[in-house]
Motif scaffolding. Structure first.
Motif, PDB file in Angstrom:
ATOM      1  N   HIS A  19      -5.278  -5.656 -47.133  1.00 26.80           N
ATOM      2  CA  HIS A  19      -6.682  -5.857 -46.761  1.00 26.80           C
ATOM      3  C   HIS A  19      -7.629  -5.320 -47.829  1.00 26.80           C
ATOM      4  N   GLN A  20      -7.149  -4.423 -48.688  1.00 25.04           N
ATOM      5  CA  GLN A  20      -7.966  -3.913 -49.789  1.00 25.04           C
ATOM      6  C   GLN A  20      -7.867  -4.790 -51.036  1.00 25.04           C
ATOM      7  N   LYS A  21      -7.188  -5.938 -50.902  1.00 23.59           N
ATOM      8  CA  LYS A  21      -7.052  -6.902 -52.005  1.00 23.59           C
ATOM      9  C   LYS A  21      -6.275  -6.333 -53.191  1.00 23.59           C
ATOM     10  N   ILE A  22      -5.342  -5.437 -52.934  1.00 23.97           N
ATOM     11  CA  ILE A  22      -4.516  -4.877 -53.996  1.00 23.97           C
ATOM     12  C   ILE A  22      -3.353  -5.827 -54.253  1.00 23.97           C
ATOM     13  N   SER A  23      -3.000  -6.007 -55.508  1.00 23.80           N
ATOM     14  CA  SER A  23      -1.968  -6.967 -55.878  1.00 23.80           C
ATOM     15  C   SER A  23      -0.586  -6.522 -55.407  1.00 23.80           C
ATOM     16  N   VAL A  24       0.308  -7.502 -55.351  1.00 25.70           N
ATOM     17  CA  VAL A  24       1.683  -7.226 -54.929  1.00 25.70           C
ATOM     18  C   VAL A  24       2.357  -6.246 -55.885  1.00 25.70           C
ATOM     19  N   LEU A  25       2.104  -6.400 -57.187  1.00 24.90           N
ATOM     20  CA  LEU A  25       2.725  -5.523 -58.179  1.00 24.90           C
ATOM     21  C   LEU A  25       2.327  -4.071 -57.960  1.00 24.90           C
ATOM     22  N   LYS A  26       1.031  -3.829 -57.708  1.00 25.93           N
ATOM     23  CA  LYS A  26       0.574  -2.455 -57.511  1.00 25.93           C
ATOM     24  C   LYS A  26       1.097  -1.878 -56.188  1.00 25.93           C
ATOM     25  N   ILE A  27       1.147  -2.709 -55.142  1.00 30.90           N
ATOM     26  CA  ILE A  27       1.672  -2.227 -53.864  1.00 30.90           C
ATOM     27  C   ILE A  27       3.138  -1.820 -54.021  1.00 30.90           C
ATOM     28  N   ALA A  28       3.897  -2.640 -54.753  1.00 31.92           N
ATOM     29  CA  ALA A  28       5.304  -2.325 -54.983  1.00 31.92           C
ATOM     30  C   ALA A  28       5.447  -1.018 -55.746  1.00 31.92           C
ATOM     31  N   THR A  29       4.537  -0.764 -56.688  1.00 31.83           N
ATOM     32  CA  THR A  29       4.569   0.476 -57.467  1.00 31.83           C
ATOM     33  C   THR A  29       4.205   1.671 -56.598  1.00 31.83           C
ATOM     34  N   TYR A  30       3.187   1.515 -55.764  1.00 35.87           N
ATOM     35  CA  TYR A  30       2.749   2.616 -54.906  1.00 35.87           C
ATOM     36  C   TYR A  30       3.834   3.025 -53.895  1.00 35.87           C
ATOM     37  N   ILE A  31       4.486   2.033 -53.306  1.00 33.04           N
ATOM     38  CA  ILE A  31       5.447   2.314 -52.238  1.00 33.04           C
ATOM     39  C   ILE A  31       6.849   2.570 -52.790  1.00 33.04           C
ATOM     40  N   GLY A  32       7.123   2.060 -53.995  1.00 39.60           N
ATOM     41  CA  GLY A  32       8.454   2.234 -54.569  1.00 39.60           C
ATOM     42  C   GLY A  32       9.453   1.213 -54.062  1.00 39.60           C
ATOM     43  N   ARG A  33       8.938  -0.012 -53.824  1.00 40.62           N
ATOM     44  CA  ARG A  33       9.782  -1.111 -53.365  1.00 40.62           C
ATOM     45  C   ARG A  33       9.751  -2.238 -54.383  1.00 40.62           C
ATOM     46  N   SER A  34      10.691  -3.162 -54.223  1.00 38.97           N
ATOM     47  CA  SER A  34      10.735  -4.294 -55.140  1.00 38.97           C
ATOM     48  C   SER A  34       9.574  -5.247 -54.861  1.00 38.97           C
ATOM     49  N   ARG A  35       9.212  -6.030 -55.866  1.00 41.67           N
ATOM     50  CA  ARG A  35       8.101  -6.968 -55.716  1.00 41.67           C
ATOM     51  C   ARG A  35       8.442  -8.044 -54.694  1.00 41.67           C
ATOM     52  N   GLN A  36       9.715  -8.465 -54.647  1.00 43.94           N
ATOM     53  CA  GLN A  36      10.090  -9.514 -53.713  1.00 43.94           C
ATOM     54  C   GLN A  36       9.930  -9.048 -52.267  1.00 43.94           C
ATOM     55  N   THR A  37      10.268  -7.785 -52.007  1.00 44.09           N
ATOM     56  CA  THR A  37      10.129  -7.248 -50.651  1.00 44.09           C
ATOM     57  C   THR A  37       8.663  -7.228 -50.235  1.00 44.09           C
ATOM     58  N   ILE A  38       7.812  -6.763 -51.107  1.00 39.80           N
ATOM     59  CA  ILE A  38       6.378  -6.718 -50.805  1.00 39.80           C
ATOM     60  C   ILE A  38       5.813  -8.136 -50.673  1.00 39.80           C
ATOM     61  N   HIS A  39       6.282  -9.042 -51.521  1.00 41.44           N
ATOM     62  CA  HIS A  39       5.803 -10.424 -51.483  1.00 41.44           C
ATOM     63  C   HIS A  39       6.131 -11.071 -50.131  1.00 41.44           C
TER      64      HIS A  39
END
Length: 211
Positions: A19-39
């Motif tokens: 909801h904060q319009k943060i990209s998938v790449l940054k969310i994956a970095t913040y949480i420590g998960r793979s990009r595919q999981t966040i996607h």
């Protein structure tokens, strides 16, 4: 490699970042998960669903995970019951492969434990000993450790007269036969003790040597 599923806290964090319009790449970095999981989660949220909906769907899909229980055909079940009645164990039934059984010996033992077959019909009545069990019954005072053979008889592989013994237990453990095999000639000597106790076995062997 094992995979750790997303927790409810991580799903809430992903929804908040989304909801904060943060990209998938940054969310994956913040949480420590793979990009595919966040996607996968973000794609689900873009359809108008919430993190709670994603978690509910995950729980529903998880019910279908895992291996389905094996159900043997009636003819195979009848064959197993027939062989067990004759004194066969599940590992013998599977190992002999006289007939195709659609499971392994461990699975068959598990079915006996689950009550699909009557485990009291097994030779050990379903009372299997735990791993690491050491048998303390029937210890024979006259026996010698096989590790002592090379020290006491360095030429035992070329000398006549060295015997190797074993026992053969009959069906339902009602009888037993002692076998002695001479290493050089491969001659087999069979003895039948009066009973199955250690003293009966010792007496049978001593009687043979005195003959």
């Amino acid at each position: 490699m094992t995979y750790t599923h997303l927790t409810t806290e991580e799903l809430v964090m992903i929804e908040a970042y989304f909801h904060q319009k943060i990209s998938v790449l940054k969310i994956a970095t913040y949480i420590g998960r793979s990009r595919q999981t966040i996607h996968n989660v973000v794609t689900f949220l873009r359809k108008g669903y919430t993190a709670l909906d994603y978690f509910k769907q995950y729980k529903e899909n998880k019910k279908r995970c895992g291996r389905h229980p094996i159900t043997l055909p009636n003819d195979q079940q009848e064959y197993i019951q027939k062989m067990v009645a004759q004194g066969w164990t599940p590992d013998v039934i599977i190992g002999r492969a006289e007939r195709f059984i659609a499971c392994s010996s461990r699975t068959l033992y598990r079915q006996f434990k689950q009550g699909l077959f009557d485990q009291t019909t097994l030779p050990m009545k379903g009372k299997r000993k735990p791993n690491g069990h050491k048998e303390k019954r029937g210890k024979q005072a006259f026996k010698r450790n096989i590790s002592e053979r090379l020290t006491d008889y360095p030429q035992f592989e070329d000398e006549f007269g060295h015997l190797e013994g074993d026992t053969i237990v009959g069906i339902h453990h009602k009888s037993a036969v002692i076998t002695l095999v001479e290493r050089i000639s491969k001659a087999i000597i069979t003895l039948k003790p009066n009973g199955r106790k250690a003293q009966d076995v010792e007496e049978a062997i001593n009687n043979w040597f005195q003959c």
